[in-house]
Write a protein that holds these residues in place. Structure first.
Motif, PDB file in Angstrom:
ATOM      1  N   UNK A   1     -50.956  10.674  12.469  1.00 40.20           N
ATOM      2  CA  UNK A   1     -50.851  12.039  11.962  1.00 40.20           C
ATOM      3  C   UNK A   1     -51.213  12.084  10.483  1.00 40.20           C
ATOM      4  N   UNK A   2     -51.578  13.269  10.058  1.00 38.30           N
ATOM      5  CA  UNK A   2     -51.946  13.527   8.677  1.00 38.30           C
ATOM      6  C   UNK A   2     -51.163  14.748   8.226  1.00 38.30           C
ATOM      7  N   UNK A   3     -50.574  14.671   7.024  1.00 39.84           N
ATOM      8  CA  UNK A   3     -49.897  15.848   6.482  1.00 39.84           C
ATOM      9  C   UNK A   3     -50.818  16.508   5.470  1.00 39.84           C
ATOM     10  N   UNK A   4     -50.957  17.825   5.603  1.00 32.13           N
ATOM     11  CA  UNK A   4     -51.770  18.614   4.693  1.00 32.13           C
ATOM     12  C   UNK A   4     -50.853  19.607   3.993  1.00 32.13           C
ATOM     13  N   UNK A   5     -50.874  19.578   2.663  1.00 36.78           N
ATOM     14  CA  UNK A   5     -50.128  20.554   1.872  1.00 36.78           C
ATOM     15  C   UNK A   5     -51.062  21.690   1.507  1.00 36.78           C
TER      16      UNK A   5
ATOM     17  N   UNK B   1     -50.977  17.201  11.371  1.00 30.05           N
ATOM     18  CA  UNK B   1     -52.076  17.247  12.343  1.00 30.05           C
ATOM     19  C   UNK B   1     -52.228  15.875  12.960  1.00 30.05           C
ATOM     20  N   UNK B   2     -52.388  15.821  14.282  1.00 26.72           N
ATOM     21  CA  UNK B   2     -52.675  14.562  14.978  1.00 26.72           C
ATOM     22  C   UNK B   2     -54.172  14.531  15.257  1.00 26.72           C
ATOM     23  N   UNK B   3     -54.844  13.629  14.597  1.00 27.66           N
ATOM     24  CA  UNK B   3     -56.305  13.516  14.709  1.00 27.66           C
ATOM     25  C   UNK B   3     -56.694  12.411  15.685  1.00 27.66           C
TER      26      UNK B   3
ATOM     27  N   UNK C   1     -56.543  24.638   7.854  1.00 23.91           N
ATOM     28  CA  UNK C   1     -56.296  23.371   8.551  1.00 23.91           C
ATOM     29  C   UNK C   1     -57.017  23.337   9.889  1.00 23.91           C
ATOM     30  N   UNK C   2     -56.910  24.404  10.663  1.00 23.70           N
ATOM     31  CA  UNK C   2     -57.532  24.386  11.994  1.00 23.70           C
ATOM     32  C   UNK C   2     -59.057  24.364  11.902  1.00 23.70           C
TER      33      UNK C   2
END
Length: 142
Positions: A117-121, A139-141, A68-69
């Motif tokens: 925000x975006x949720x990543x699984x 994550x806040x993009x 993610x990062x």
């Protein structure tokens, strides 16, 4: 750096595989202060019913979120991260670069929220087994 406007539900993050060797566990023990022998002593780990030395759960969790990062470009954009530990990452001994374990992590955008925000699984596997359950990051993009 990825922007919020460029993300859609269903987007896949690049898969990554992280090597985990015993030396990595020793370094992590020194940094974290977690010197539990299940993370470095094969004989002890087996005496308590484990197949071999296992990686620290928090080490595994930290490696997994790198997908993610790396994708978003800034670790500070992660506003929430959670996992459930389902199986340990078993780390066999060895001296060459190919020894140890491999942690393979995939990610998928599961929600694009109105608040930016975006949720990543995430799916994390090692040795053919899923080692983290319900792993997700918000994550806040920009």
């Amino acid at each position: 750096m990825i922007k919020f406007a460029d993300v859609a539900k269903g987007d896949l993050l690049p898969e990554q595989t992280f090597p985990i060797r015993r030396v990595d566990l020793v370094k992590y023990a020194g940094a974290s202060g977690d010197f539990n022998p299940i993370h470095w002593n094969e004989r002890f780990a087996q005496s308590v019913g484990l197949p071999d030395v296992i990686a620290h759960g928090m080490f595994t969790m930290a490696e997994a979120v790198r997908v993610v990062t790396d994708w978003c470009g800034d670790p500070g954009m992660v506003v929430e991260y959670q996992v459930r530990f389902t199986k340990p990452v078993v780390v066999p001994d060895g001296v060459d670069e190919e020894s140890g374990a491999r942690l393979t992590v995939t990610g998928k955008v599961s929600a694009v929220n109105e608040d930016g925000t975006v949720r990543v699984d995430l799916v994390a596997t090692s040795g053919g087994e899923k080692v983290l359950g319900l792993a997700r990051a918000v994550v806040r993009l920009p």
